[in-house]
Motif scaffolding. Structure first.
Motif, PDB file in Angstrom:
ATOM      1  N   ALA B 188       0.831  -1.205   0.000  1.00  0.00           N
ATOM      2  CA  ALA B 188       0.000   0.000   0.000  1.00  0.00           C
ATOM      3  C   ALA B 188       0.864   1.253   0.000  1.00  0.00           C
ATOM      4  CB  ALA B 188      -0.933  -0.012   1.206  1.00  0.00           C
ATOM      5  N   THR B 189       2.001   1.200   0.693  1.00  0.00           N
ATOM      6  CA  THR B 189       2.883   2.369   0.699  1.00  0.00           C
ATOM      7  C   THR B 189       3.381   2.666  -0.713  1.00  0.00           C
ATOM      8  OG1 THR B 189       3.605   1.626   2.887  1.00  0.00           O
ATOM      9  CG2 THR B 189       4.835   3.425   1.898  1.00  0.00           C
ATOM     10  N   LEU B 190       3.712   1.615  -1.441  1.00  0.00           N
ATOM     11  CA  LEU B 190       4.147   1.808  -2.824  1.00  0.00           C
ATOM     12  C   LEU B 190       2.991   2.253  -3.715  1.00  0.00           C
ATOM     13  CD1 LEU B 190       6.552  -1.202  -3.066  1.00  0.00           C
ATOM     14  CD2 LEU B 190       7.136   1.079  -3.904  1.00  0.00           C
ATOM     15  N   ASP B 191       1.835   1.642  -3.540  1.00  0.00           N
ATOM     16  CA  ASP B 191       0.702   1.953  -4.402  1.00  0.00           C
ATOM     17  C   ASP B 191       0.160   3.366  -4.169  1.00  0.00           C
ATOM     18  OD1 ASP B 191       0.500  -0.385  -5.877  1.00  0.00           O
ATOM     19  OD2 ASP B 191      -0.717  -1.396  -4.376  1.00  0.00           O
ATOM     20  N   PHE B 192       0.004   3.714  -2.904  1.00  0.00           N
ATOM     21  CA  PHE B 192      -0.708   4.956  -2.598  1.00  0.00           C
ATOM     22  C   PHE B 192       0.221   6.137  -2.312  1.00  0.00           C
ATOM     23  CE2 PHE B 192      -3.646   1.514  -1.638  1.00  0.00           C
ATOM     24  CZ  PHE B 192      -4.800   1.946  -2.269  1.00  0.00           C
ATOM     25  N   LEU B 215      -3.276   0.809   8.861  1.00  0.00           N
ATOM     26  CA  LEU B 215      -3.291   0.774   7.397  1.00  0.00           C
ATOM     27  C   LEU B 215      -4.193   1.881   6.846  1.00  0.00           C
ATOM     28  CD1 LEU B 215      -2.335  -0.701   4.856  1.00  0.00           C
ATOM     29  CD2 LEU B 215      -4.245  -2.276   5.102  1.00  0.00           C
ATOM     30  N   ALA B 216      -5.330   2.074   7.503  1.00  0.00           N
ATOM     31  CA  ALA B 216      -6.230   3.140   7.062  1.00  0.00           C
ATOM     32  C   ALA B 216      -5.574   4.504   7.225  1.00  0.00           C
ATOM     33  CB  ALA B 216      -7.530   3.075   7.857  1.00  0.00           C
ATOM     34  N   ASP B 220      -4.885   7.335   4.425  1.00  0.00           N
ATOM     35  CA  ASP B 220      -5.334   8.722   4.561  1.00  0.00           C
ATOM     36  C   ASP B 220      -4.203   9.693   4.266  1.00  0.00           C
ATOM     37  OD1 ASP B 220      -8.034   8.426   5.102  1.00  0.00           O
ATOM     38  OD2 ASP B 220      -7.707   8.104   7.244  1.00  0.00           O
ATOM     39  N   SER B 221      -3.016   9.365   4.763  1.00  0.00           N
ATOM     40  CA  SER B 221      -1.903  10.288   4.513  1.00  0.00           C
ATOM     41  C   SER B 221      -1.487  10.251   3.041  1.00  0.00           C
ATOM     42  CB  SER B 221      -0.715   9.964   5.424  1.00  0.00           C
ATOM     43  OG  SER B 221      -0.152   8.730   5.069  1.00  0.00           O
ATOM     44  N   CYS B 222      -1.548   9.065   2.456  1.00  0.00           N
ATOM     45  CA  CYS B 222      -1.156   8.964   1.036  1.00  0.00           C
ATOM     46  C   CYS B 222      -2.188   9.630   0.124  1.00  0.00           C
ATOM     47  CB  CYS B 222      -0.989   7.508   0.628  1.00  0.00           C
ATOM     48  SG  CYS B 222       0.314   6.626   1.486  1.00  0.00           S
ATOM     49  N   PHE B 223      -3.453   9.556   0.504  1.00  0.00           N
ATOM     50  CA  PHE B 223      -4.497  10.160  -0.332  1.00  0.00           C
ATOM     51  C   PHE B 223      -4.252  11.653  -0.540  1.00  0.00           C
ATOM     52  CE2 PHE B 223      -7.784   6.802   1.154  1.00  0.00           C
ATOM     53  CZ  PHE B 223      -7.413   5.965   0.117  1.00  0.00           C
TER      54      PHE B 223
END
Lengths: 232, 536
Positions: B188-192, B215-216, B220-223
């Motif tokens: 998720a870190t790579l994707d988002f 994870l959520a 939120d931070s990546c969004f």
């Protein structure tokens, strides 16, 4: 781990092939097991590797793509992202020149609205180009100014007596920075052993500083182009 | 070993393993073997066994087997070259209607096949250590020792590894037997966020008491990152196939040589609908548009998006003719009435079928060129614009496409037809605007009946009085939710759902409409919790 190496334009091109043997194909049994597992396997530094692997039911290993790869490389090697790799010293390798080959899109002028379904013929070449440029920069910076070195300070300062220890430190730093984990015993040993191979392949009369810098560049390149570094 | 918070892995319903003890199974097998030998039956003739209905019956017996996804099972399930059987087929044959005279009639064959199949469920025809029924459930081949499923053997192998090393994560680095939370976090870190997680982040996440919340929080931070919602970011690029930008006809900043419309408004609206819990249906219902930063795509503050609601004259005065959105509020339907869309797909056409087809494909995932989404309307096509679409070879698609298109026919593209001049006021028309009398200009080019083209159309079998209604019906449809969720699925998982993942996928898009209230971010938080995303 298996390495892809396509680099005819490297000053020390001959050494690149040596990297493959030194760090990539040390244990056939491991390679086979890796392939079967369908997922990256880390046996950990201190534990006996397990021969009993579980095959992934849905092995979906995907290429990071140019932008993620460049971001990770810049962070790992402490280099400005914009200076990582430039063709002709001007054009960004990832965002511009090799953008589509590295999984990017260019919808405005080229009409490439989605990433290519499959890697193109030039994708591995572009990956190698970016990784080698980045590793070369890091090595140059560290060897030119060892007092402020980020990765290769120990190697730059090493004498024959301290070299083996410096090689081990370097191997661990590379794994720590590029793969965000410790190197295991086999991985460290492979990179340490690569010194002798690199030395044997070096041009006659090459001084030890040049050899150490080439070694640093190529050891970095080997780890930075591993499957573990490029895919997720 | 499964992660405690991972959803339970369900065995397909038709593949429940009969709980027979090893001893009982051995006894049953021995008795059956003895019974077969005692009857002295001649070997079964191959010709009796390659029956075309068999794959259908097989799939009735194992409806959830991946081999039955969307089609009868392949002949290779039981045969090498029909009628010759592979080891699994031979095992089934040995259990089929013992004592009944050969050759079996088709009726007897089909009647007795299910019990014969179940009779070898627990057998291991290819001697690979995995029972036939487990292989069928997992989609591997029960006759091929090189084809083995993962999860049926996972538990056993992991159990041994835990005994040996204490912690399987430390042995392999990944848990391929269930939802691997750390793997999902790294991915998720790579994707988002567009970067790898640091060691500290991974350690912190692994130590977290509430990984789901952690994870959520990551998402939120990546969004909010440039990577996700910035110009040329992930969301932006997801809009490429919907917008199909062309630099040479771009207007506004970085204008091309023939500046006609600016697609930046379209990208901004798309991104806006995908973030911060906004209603994704606004893609097809918004009566506003969205500006980014100072209105250009390469400026500081480019993550700042602002909803703008200006009528055509206000926007013309504010941004000039080159960039102004010229459809009045009450006729706007999000992306499909944006200036770029009308320029690109209506162009000079009276009845702009290309516009309808693109909207259908880009927002509902239905490609008429591939015979998808055909809902023929009785009496159609009526061929108002004299394009000879009543021919049988055309009518099969145009009976859907033409009524789908009528609501677009009142929206101006670049121009077209004969007469009229561009401008405000009587006798003039504005490109890229709503114009109820537009078709009058097309009589000379498209025939006298063109003015009778109704504005009312039909979408997904439902009447829609105009394009605004078209957008609402489309946005509320299952097809809309499915298409948008599928786009994210493919983006993050790399391929469409596999047969075994259809349950998770269907749940996801249905929840998108209900539980997630059309919030893409809420849906994505659920997506990363799926096994499809989190099982390495």
């Amino acid at each position: 781990m298996r390495r892809r190496v396509v680099a005819g334009w490297l000053r020390a091109a001959a050494l690149v092939g040596v990297v493959v043997f030194a760090t990539g194909c040390g244990d056939d049994k491991d390679s086979d097991t890796d392939k079967d597992a369908g997922a990256e396997v880390d046996t950990g530094p201190a534990k006996e590797p397990s021969r009993e692997m579980v095959r992934s039911n849905r092995p979906r290993v995907r290429f990071k793509g140019g932008r993620r790869m460049a971001t990770d490389l810049a962070t790992a090697l402490n280099l400005p992202r914009g200076e990582l790799c430039k063709e002709l010293g001007k054009f960004d390798c990832v965002d511009f020149v090799h953008n589509v080959a590295l999984g990017g899109v260019e919808p405005y002028e080229l009409g490439v609205r989605e990433p290519l379904d499959q890697a193109s013929v030039t994708t591995p070449i572009a990956v190698d180009r970016v990784a080698l440029a980045a590793c070369g920069q890091r090595a140059k910076l560290d060897f030119d100014t060892p007092e402020s070195a980020f990765l290769f300070g120990d190697l730059a300062a090493a004498t024959d007596a301290t070299r083996e220890a410096a090689l081990k430190v370097t191997a661990n730093r590379l794994y720590d920075q590029l793969l965000r984990r410790d190197a295991n015993v086999d991985e460290t040993a492979a990179l340490v052993a690569f010194w002798d191979t690199a030395k044997a392949a070096a041009a006659k009369g090459a001084d030890s500083a040049t050899l150490a810098r080439d070694y640093a560049t190529l050891a970095c390149f080997a780890v930075a182009t591993s499957e573990e570094a490029l895919f997720y | 070993m499964r992660h405690p918070s991972s959803p339970p892995r369900r065995r397909p319903s038709g593949l429940r393993r009969p709980r027979i003890s090893g001893l009982a199974a051995a006894q049953t097998l021995t008795l059956l073997t003895l019974a077969t030998l005692a009857t002295g039956l001649p070997p079964l003739t191959p010709a009796a066994w390659a029956i075309p209905e068999a794959p259908v019956e097989f799939c009735r017996t194992y409806p959830d087997a991946p081999a039955c996804a969307g089609a009868p099972a392949p002949c290779g399930t039981c045969h090498t070259t029909p009628p010759n059987r592979n080891s699994y087929g031979a095992a089934v044959a040995a259990k089929l209607a013992p004592g009944v005279e050969r050759p079996l009639s088709k009726e007897v064959f089909l009647l007795r096949l299910p019990e014969a199949l179940h009779a070898v469920d627990e057998a291991d025809s290819d001697q690979d250590g995995v029972s036939n029924v487990e292989e069928l459930a997992a989609g591997s081949l029960p006759h091929d020792p090189d084809s083995r499923p993962t999860y049926p053997v996972c538990d056993a192998v992991q159990e041994r590894a835990v005994k040996r090393f204490g912690d399987t994560d430390q042995v392999w680095g990944y848990n391929v037997c269930g939802y691997d939370a750390v793997y999902a976090f790294k991915k998720a870190t790579l994707d988002f966020c567009g970067r790898s997680a640091t060691r500290a982040e991974i350690a912190s996440y692994a130590a977290s008491d509430n990984r789901e919340a952690a994870l959520a929080a990551l998402l939120d931070s990546c969004f909010d990152s440039e990577w996700w919602q910035g110009p040329d970011g992930v969301l932006w690029n997801l809009a490429n196939t919907r917008i199909e930008p062309i630099a040479s006809v771009k207007s506004g900043d970085d204008a091309g040589p023939i500046p006609l419309a600016d697609y930046l408004d379209d990208y901004n609206l798309f991104v806006w609908t995908q973030i911060d819990g906004h209603d994704a249906r606004d893609l097809l219902t918004a009566d506003y548009f969205v500006e980014r930063g100072d209105g250009t795509k390469k400026t500081a503050g480019s993550l700042k998006l602002t909803v703008v609601k200006r009528n055509p004259i206000e926007d013309y005065q504010k941004r000039g003719f080159g960039k102004a959105q010229l459809v009045d509020f009450s006729y706007r339907a999000g992306m499909i009435t944006a200036r770029w869309f009308l320029m690109q797909y209506v162009m000079f056409t009276a009845v702009p079928r290309t516009a309808a087809a693109q909207a259908y494909r880009a927002y509902l995932g239905l490609d008429i060129a591939r015979m998808e989404g055909l809902h023929s309307v009785a009496g159609e096509p009526l061929d108002w614009d004299a394009k000879d679409v009543k021919r049988p070879e055309c009518a099969s698609c145009h009976a859907t496409l033409d009524p789908l298109t009528y609501p677009f026919s009142r929206y101006e593209g670049i121009g077209g037809g004969v007469g009229g001049s561009v401008g405000f006021g009587p006798g003039k028309y504005l490109p890229y605007s709503y114009n109820p009398s537009r078709l009058e200009r097309f009589v000379k080019t498209d025939g006298p009946k063109v003015t009778e083209t109704p504005e009312e159309g039909v979408l997904l079998g439902q009447k829609v009085k105009d394009l605004v209604a078209w957008g609402k019906v489309a946005a509320n449809s299952d097809a809309f939710a499915r298409k948008l969720v599928l786009d994210y699925w493919q983006l993050l998982i790399g391929e469409p759902p596999r047969p075994s993942e259809m349950g998770e996928f269907n749940q996801l898009w249905q929840d998108f409409k209900t539980t997630h209230k059309y919030s893409v971010e809420a849906m994505l938080k659920a997506l990363v919790r799926t096994e499809a995303y989190g099982v390495p």
